[in-house]
Design a protein around this motif. Structure first.
Motif, PDB file in Angstrom:
ATOM      1  N   ASP A  31      -5.439 -11.819   2.600  1.00 43.75           N
ATOM      2  CA  ASP A  31      -6.400 -11.885   1.494  1.00 43.75           C
ATOM      3  C   ASP A  31      -6.156 -13.057   0.551  1.00 43.75           C
ATOM      4  OD1 ASP A  31      -4.174 -10.959   0.180  1.00 43.75           O
ATOM      5  OD2 ASP A  31      -4.991  -8.957  -0.212  1.00 43.75           O
TER       6      ASP A  31
ATOM      7  N   ARG B 211     -12.038 -13.607   6.320  1.00 43.09           N
ATOM      8  CA  ARG B 211     -12.447 -12.376   5.617  1.00 43.09           C
ATOM      9  C   ARG B 211     -13.936 -12.143   5.814  1.00 43.09           C
ATOM     10  NH1 ARG B 211      -8.513  -8.904   3.795  1.00 43.09           N
ATOM     11  NH2 ARG B 211      -9.932  -8.204   2.170  1.00 43.09           N
TER      12      ARG B 211
ATOM     13  N   HIS C  83       0.818  -1.223   0.000  1.00 40.87           N
ATOM     14  CA  HIS C  83       0.000   0.000   0.000  1.00 40.87           C
ATOM     15  C   HIS C  83       0.850   1.271   0.000  1.00 40.87           C
ATOM     16  CE1 HIS C  83      -3.588  -2.322   0.470  1.00 40.87           C
ATOM     17  NE2 HIS C  83      -3.312  -2.740   1.686  1.00 40.87           N
TER      18      HIS C  83
HETATM   19 MG    MG Z   1      -5.771  -6.163   2.871  1.00 39.50          MG
END
Ligand code: MG
Ligand code: GTP
Length: 138
Positions: free
Chosen positions: A118, A85, A52
């Protein structure tokens, strides 16, 4: 069975919610097979969220993740990555489904209580960043 990596973020430890979050995790059938409370260094947080680093919120994210203790975890179960998740809920708690951790506890998209891998591949790498084999007992 599969493993995933989880973090109870600083907003969870600050509000004394680690037990409440763990209760939701365990009720969902995920087993906590590794767990440690740590203070993340800036360097660890920057490495963890490297993907990120070009995003506008990167600085804020690193600042937040180092603002207090976190609990790093290894969760085990059938389809653990996808299941966790689902249990976490959407990144933005305003969009999270009823009964999810983020719907129950998160206050904003930045301070959203939990992290979960993820993909199974990312789970392996993330677990390896924080755990030694001997500290995971299934
Ligand atoms: Mg993530
Ligand atoms: P993680 O499990 O923490 O990776 O969450 P996620 O996969 O649901 O979200 P994503 O990987 O897209 O973003 C990683 C983390 O960055 C999020 O969990 C948030 O903590 C943070 N984040 C995402 N979007 C924003 C934003 O717009 N502002 C801020 N301050 N933080 C954000």
């Amino acid at each position: 069975t599969e493993r995933t990596f989880s973090i109870l973020k600083p907003d969870a430890t600050r509000r004394n919610l680690t037990g409440a979050v763990n209760a939701v995790i365990e009720k969902a059938g995920l087993r906590i097979v590794g767990q440690r409370r740590i203070q993340m260094s800036r360097q660890q947080a920057e490495k963890f969220y490297e993907i990120h680093k070009e995003r506008p919120f990167f600085g804020e994210l690193v600042e937040f993740m180092t603002s207090g203790p976190v609990v790093v975890q290894v969760l085990e179960g059938e389809n653990a990555v996808a299941k966790y998740r689902e249990v976490m809920g959407a990144t933005n708690p305003a969009q999270a489904a009823e009964g999810t951790i983020r719907k129950l506890f998160a206050e904003s998209v930045g301070e959203n209580t939990v992290h979960g891998s993820d993909s199974a591949e990312n789970a392996k790498a993330e677990i390896a960043q924080f755990f030694q084999d001997g500290d995971i007992v299934g």
